[in-house]
Each structure stands twice: as C-alpha cells, then as structure tokens.
Design an enzyme around this catalytic site. Structure first.
Site, PDB file in Angstrom:
ATOM      1  N   HIS A 115       0.828  -1.206   0.000  1.00  0.00           N
ATOM      2  CA  HIS A 115       0.000   0.000   0.000  1.00  0.00           C
ATOM      3  C   HIS A 115       0.866   1.262   0.000  1.00  0.00           C
ATOM      4  O   HIS A 115       0.712   2.135  -0.869  1.00  0.00           O
ATOM      5  CB  HIS A 115      -0.909  -0.025   1.230  1.00  0.00           C
ATOM      6  CG  HIS A 115      -1.813   1.151   1.346  1.00  0.00           C
ATOM      7  ND1 HIS A 115      -3.151   1.093   1.026  1.00  0.00           N
ATOM      8  CD2 HIS A 115      -1.593   2.442   1.734  1.00  0.00           C
ATOM      9  CE1 HIS A 115      -3.708   2.280   1.207  1.00  0.00           C
ATOM     10  NE2 HIS A 115      -2.780   3.123   1.650  1.00  0.00           N
ATOM     11  N   GLU A 116       1.767   1.348   0.968  1.00  0.00           N
ATOM     12  CA  GLU A 116       2.598   2.552   1.054  1.00  0.00           C
ATOM     13  C   GLU A 116       3.552   2.651  -0.135  1.00  0.00           C
ATOM     14  O   GLU A 116       3.871   3.755  -0.593  1.00  0.00           O
ATOM     15  CB  GLU A 116       3.371   2.567   2.374  1.00  0.00           C
ATOM     16  CG  GLU A 116       2.496   2.561   3.615  1.00  0.00           C
ATOM     17  CD  GLU A 116       1.431   3.657   3.612  1.00  0.00           C
ATOM     18  OE1 GLU A 116       1.657   4.727   3.020  1.00  0.00           O
ATOM     19  OE2 GLU A 116       0.364   3.438   4.210  1.00  0.00           O
ATOM     20  N   HIS A 125       1.802   4.394  -2.924  1.00  0.00           N
ATOM     21  CA  HIS A 125       1.911   5.853  -2.771  1.00  0.00           C
ATOM     22  C   HIS A 125       3.285   6.335  -3.239  1.00  0.00           C
ATOM     23  O   HIS A 125       3.407   7.374  -3.896  1.00  0.00           O
ATOM     24  CB  HIS A 125       1.730   6.244  -1.305  1.00  0.00           C
ATOM     25  CG  HIS A 125       0.323   6.246  -0.819  1.00  0.00           C
ATOM     26  ND1 HIS A 125      -0.711   6.877  -1.477  1.00  0.00           N
ATOM     27  CD2 HIS A 125      -0.239   5.700   0.296  1.00  0.00           C
ATOM     28  CE1 HIS A 125      -1.834   6.732  -0.799  1.00  0.00           C
ATOM     29  NE2 HIS A 125      -1.580   6.024   0.278  1.00  0.00           N
ATOM     30  N   HIS A 136       3.602   6.707  -6.862  1.00  0.00           N
ATOM     31  CA  HIS A 136       2.890   7.905  -7.310  1.00  0.00           C
ATOM     32  C   HIS A 136       3.819   9.122  -7.252  1.00  0.00           C
ATOM     33  O   HIS A 136       3.777   9.999  -8.118  1.00  0.00           O
ATOM     34  CB  HIS A 136       1.669   8.121  -6.412  1.00  0.00           C
ATOM     35  CG  HIS A 136       0.563   8.902  -7.031  1.00  0.00           C
ATOM     36  ND1 HIS A 136      -0.626   9.153  -6.390  1.00  0.00           N
ATOM     37  CD2 HIS A 136       0.445   9.524  -8.230  1.00  0.00           C
ATOM     38  CE1 HIS A 136      -1.418   9.867  -7.165  1.00  0.00           C
ATOM     39  NE2 HIS A 136      -0.789  10.122  -8.287  1.00  0.00           N
TER      40      HIS A 136
END
Length: 675
Positions: free
Chosen positions: A467-468, A471, A474
């Site tokens: 999940h992190e 990010h 991104h």
C-alpha cells in the site's frame, strides 16, 4: 547561529542533494523557519508589487517558485514529528505553529497579490491543461482562504487557522504520549498461553528494554494486534483492548475530548465564514465525490451490499466462540480477533503465524521492489552515502528502465517510542519541472527482528508495505511542471488509488512465488498454502468493510453539522455510526479522541476516500486481470495516465484515459465474492 553550520542554509553536498540528516540538530529549525518566512514574504511582495501587467508567468508560475527554504524546513520538521520526534522538537513545533499559520494567512489574504491572480484568471489566457489547472487551483485557493472576506472576517479566518494548526498538533502529540504511556507487564508465564513464540520473544525484549523482568506488551500495532488475536487470557485481552480504546479519554493532560469539540466547531465555522453550509461542503468541492449526498450514497450502497453478510460473519465467529466456551458466552470486542482467528484456522487451516516464516522482511522488500521492476522496469540500489534520520532507515536510489535517475526512496520499517503508529508515505522533496526529482519516504511499524529471528511479517503487513509503496510510486513517477500539482498532490479521494491498487498483488500466486521463501530452509511457500491464502482472502471481508463504513459515517456526522457541536463526544459517536456497528459497544471507549485521520490528518470529511478508492482499485486491477497481472503495456498506461500525472488534470479524466470508462462497484463486489 552561524548559518554555515545549519544544513538548511547550505546546498546539500549529499548524493542527489538529499537532506544532511547527519548534520541536522533541533536548534537548526527555528532560524531556518524564521529566515524562510522572511524570504518568502519578500518574494511574495515582489510579485504583488510588480508594476508589469499580471501574466501567468510573472504571477502564477512565479508564486510556485517562492518559499523554497521554508518549504524544505517545514517538510523536514513535520515529517520528523511523525517519524523521529523528541520533546524539544515538539515544543518548537507548538511555538512555531501559530507563526507559520499566520505567515500562510498573510500570503493568502494579500489583496494586492490576489488582485493580480484574479486579473490573470479573468483574462482566460490560452494555456495548456497543466498551466490551466494551476491557475484554477491558485485562484480557488485564494477564494477558499478568505481573501474576499471583510476585515472582521479576515481577522477571524486567521484566528481559526492558527488555532487549528495548534490543536491538530496537540491532538497527535497527546495520542502518541498515551500510546507510549501504557504497558501490560506479564510476569506469569501461564498468561502467555496461545501467543506465538515470536511474540513472546518480542515481549521479553521489550521488557529488557524497560529494564524489567518478564514480558511487556504495548499499544503499538506489532505488539497489540497479535496479542488480541492469539492470547488465551481473556481478561488480559480485555485490559489491553480497553487501554487502547480509551486512549486520550482520561483525566490528564492528554485528554482530547475538548480538542475534538473545538476542532469540529472551528472547521464548521471556517466553512460557514466562506459561505458553505458545512465543512463537508467546503471539502468536497475539491473532491471526486463533489457532494455530501454522493458520499452518503456510496456508504449506503456499501451498507446495503455488505451489512447482511457482515452480520452473518459476526454470528459465525460468535458461534465458534459458543462452541468452545458454552452457549451463554457473549462475544465482546476483545474476543472478535481471537475467535475469528480460530474460525479462520478451522475453515482454511490458515493463520498469520503460519505465513510469517515465508515473509522475512528483506525478501519481502526484494519482492515488492521486484514487482515494480517487472511492471515498470525500474530498479533500486541502496546508497549508504545518503544520510538518514535514524539507524532503522535505509536510503535507495531509484533508476528508470533506461538507467536514468528517478528518485531517492527512504524506508523506515519498525516502531519506536519517537514514532507515531500506523504507516504512511511522504516526500522530503517534490518533483517539478523535469529537473527536480523527488525524495520519497515510506514509514511503517512492522514487527522488529529479535536476537533469535529476523523481522517476519504477517500477510497484513505485506499488504501494508504494498500500500505505502503504491503511494511511493505515485511520487517517484511524477513528471509535472509545477510542484503543487506533482505526485500525490491530487484530490484526496483519488490519492488512495495507486496504493490500494498495489494491495491486489498480495494474494497473487505468481507474485508470492517471487519472494516467499522460508527464512530458514529456503523452501518456497507451498502451493497448498497459497491456495488457502487465496481461499481465505474474503474471510470476514464484509465485517472489514462495515468497519471502514462506520468510520466514514462518524467522519461525515461531525463535518456535516450546520450548528455548533455541543454534544457529549461518546454519545455523538455512538449515534453517528450506529448503522454500521456489529459488536457490543463499551461505554468507556471512544474512537474520536484518537482518530487522527479525521481530527489531525488530512481526512476530515474525507475518510470515505478509502472505500471510494477501493471501488477504483478493484476496477483498475480488473483490467490487469484481463490483460495479465504483470502486463507491461497495461502498466505503462497506468504509469503514463495516472501515476505520472499528479493533479495536472481532473482525476476522472485521468482514470478514463487509463481504463477507457468510468469505474463502477461491480468489480469490487466480484472481488469480495458478493457477485
């Protein structure tokens, strides 16, 4: 202070201009903050008083280039307040917070500056999509910051912003102090029954670190969650649960009840000062959801689809408990994880501890990095010459498929008393204009290694890492002209798409095969175990959904208020999320006083974003399923149309460019086994 000794005042000579954490001291922050505000004030005055006709370049683009010293200093300060804080830094932040808030208000309430911005905006210049987005965002930021208010309104707006800045910081500090203040000290070995050996060893190490005997458990996730899942001693589970869920409710300096009320009322007042009925209306104007009815529509659709299955899931856990404890046993919140684990073990012969030996952290890291290589061609290389802010942190250089430098990535995996709980991604430096590449950090709280074992993760922790890391990608892939539109600077209900998208890989056999090897034998994770992981993927998925919905309902209840909040926080909370509650509620507990996401983070009137993004990520991954989960062309499209674009265009445009259509909930329902 001698500026030559302050790393904020000197160009960094570390690789890629990274922060010289090795030279940084707490006393360096104040002079850099003061000088940073002074420099930005001068830069803004030069723009506001420019005698030339206002243009995009000499006004809007020029504003983007102001405040470099202040930006660098505040970025490091606020990141360290979360990741590596101390009493001196917290005191400094409390002191400087109202000054920084006032400085920001001075800029946004500068009428001469706004007049130039408005002149450019009203002229409708011929701009490309990104420049036009920056112009619209800048103009709207001024409007939403009170520049059109009268003198009394401007004064009150400043006061609200200053107090919000101070209170959100205090809220977080209180929560961390309460988390650190509690320990469950066990001296009788019988009270450890049910706990996996690794957790017992970790607890013994924690006790030694506290200079005491026996075993010590804390409210930090790697200690709390396994205890609630495995400990046979029901009374100790209850004590730990109550300690966790009554944080910041006690009659001490860390009580957050008044702060919650004040934060809710200040945000409502701020929104109404600007002409909005509620704070949610104010927030949602810059969100994909757009209106409160759309948020409630999503939450209600989820209740309609998931509540009945969730009630069946809870009853199945309760039935398992009654089979073991007797027909008169009443399932309580501190029992749910314990008996849910037993039921999962019964149905799938699977629990988190069975998987830990295959999820050794260094191999998981190789797997996650390798996934990015397989999808996007990028590679990671540790660079020990890049300074870090704590020995736990590792710095990597990230290179693109053609070998060109892309970014720096910091990883920080383990809990410590100086670190907030949870997991997050942040930037120490943004990307912009094709010349400044980002410095990105992922921070988590995974189980530490012990003297006898390396760090072994649960599947849930693997998902958190993915999940992190989503990010982080991104940020890493950003290719925008303007800093304020770069990377994760997107609508808040779009920012979770890249992160939640990556979680899909956690249960994919072909991904697990790349890194899941037994940390002792080196044997790959057995085929049968992978099958059980996939089969168990949707175990209690409806319960988990309703838990998220309950948080979304609580958030919206606070921020759709039209009149001052004067209720008892506990009573208000109980009523607000009643439609999604599944377990008996304990009267003493309270979520609101420790709910940093909606009180001190960026999710006020935005917690629904997690479920909104889940709809998006399921729909997005559905395309990868059709084309192949490692398909390079699909990944290239995702990078080009979503990950690299930041906030340069409205998010639905970006999503349609990738997916070819707007998202719908059907893919999520299929993934969760409800269709």
């Amino acid at each position: 202070m001698n500026e030559t000794a302050n790393p904020f005042f000197q160009p960094s000579d570390a690789p890629h201009g990274t922060m010289r954490f090795d030279l940084l001291r707490t006393e360096h922050f104040r002079p850099a903050l003061v000088e940073g505000m002074a420099r930005e004030k001068k830069e803004i005055e030069d723009i506001a008083n420019n005698p030339a006709k206002p243009t995009f370049d000499n006004t809007i683009a020029a504003m983007e280039k102001t405040g470099d010293l202040l930006e660098r200093t505040t970025t490091v300060m606020y990141n360290l307040l979360s990741a590596e804080t101390n009493d001196e830094l917290e005191a400094l932040a409390q002191e400087m917070s109202p000054l920084l808030s006032g400085h920001a208000s001075d800029i946004m309430l500068n009428e001469a500056l706004f007049a130039r911005v408005k002149a450019v905006y009203d002229e409708h210049p011929d701009l490309d999509a990104e420049d036009r987005m920056l112009l619209e965002k800048t103009y709207e930021a001024f409007e939403r910051s009170g520049v059109t208010l009268d003198a009394a309104g401007k004064k009150r707006f400043r006061e609200i912003k200053s107090e919000l800045s101070r209170l959100t910081l205090q809220f977080s500090q209180n929560n961390l102090k309460e988390t650190n203040a509690f320990t469950l000290h066990v001296t009788d070995e019988q009270d450890l029954a049910g706990l996996p050996p690794m957790q017992v060893e970790q607890a013994a190490q924690t006790a030694r670190e506290h200079d005491t005997d026996g075993w010590m458990f804390t409210l930090h996730a790697p200690s709390y969650q396994p205890f609630m899942t495995y400990a046979d001693n029901r009374e100790l589970r209850r004590r730990l649960y109550m300690a966790y869920n009554t944080k910041c409710t006690h009659d001490n300096a860390q009580n957050n009840f008044d702060i919650v009320s004040r934060l809710v009322n200040l945000r409502r007042e701020l929104a109404q000062l600007l002409g909005y009925e509620t704070y949610a209306d104010y927030v949602l104007k810059r969100r994909m959801a757009e209106r409160t009815e759309n948020v409630y529509g999503l939450l209600q659709r989820l209740i309609d689809e998931y509540k009945a299955p969730a009630l069946r899931e809870v009853e199945a856990v309760a039935e398992k408990a009654r089979r073991e404890e007797g027909d008169d046993f009443v399932l309580q919140p501190w029992d749910f994880a314990y008996y849910a684990h037993k039921l999962q073990k019964e149905r799938f012969d699977l629990d988190a501890e069975m998987l830990r030996p295959y999820f050794e952290l260094s191999r998981v890291k190789q797997g996650v990095f390798g996934l990015a290589t397989r999808l996007y061609g990028i590679t990671f290389r540790e660079n020990k010459n890049i300074p870090v802010y704590h020995p736990d942190v590792t710095a990597y250089e990230v290179f693109d498929e053609d070998g060109s430098y892309l970014a720096v990535l910091y990883t920080d995996f383990h809990p410590r008393s100086s670190k907030q709980g949870g997991a997050w991604m942040t930037n120490y430096k943004d990307e912009w204009d094709g010349t400044s590449r980002p410095h990105v950090s992922v921070t988590m709280n995974f189980t530490r290694p012990t003297a006898g074992k390396p760090a072994l993760l649960t599947l849930s922790e693997v998902e958190t890492f993915l999940h992190e890391f989503g990010h982080a990608l991104h940020g890493i892939f950003a290719t925008t002209k303007h800093r304020s539109l770069s990377g994760t600077n997107v609508y808040w209900d779009f920012v979770e798409l890249p992160s939640q998208f990556m979680e899909n890989y956690a249960v994919e056999k072909d991904f697990l095969r790349t890194f899941a090897f037994h940390h002792e034998s080196g044997e790959p994770i057995p085929e049968d175990l992978i099958r059980r992981i996939v089969e168990a993927r949707n175990f209690n998925v409806a319960y988990a959904c309703m838990r998220q919905v309950s948080f979304g309902l609580l958030d919206m209840a606070y921020y759709t208020l039209r009149t001052p909040f004067a209720a008892d926080v506990r009573a208000f909370e109980k009523e607000a999320w009643q439609a999604a509650q599944l377990l008996p509620r304990q009267e003493e507990t309270c979520m609101s006083v420790q709910f940093g996401h909606i009180m001190a983070g960026g999710y006020s009137a935005g917690y629904y974003s997690y479920k909104w993004a889940e709809v998006l990520d399921a729909d997005a991954f559905d395309l990868f399923r059709q084309n192949g989960i490692f398909d390079r062309e699909t990944a290239r499209s995702f990078r080009t149309n979503v990950l690299s674009q930041g906030g340069t265009r409205p998010p639905m445009q970006l999503y349609r460019a990738f997916r070819g259509k707007e998202p719908d909930i059907e893919a999520l329902l299929r993934r969760n086994g409800l269709k």
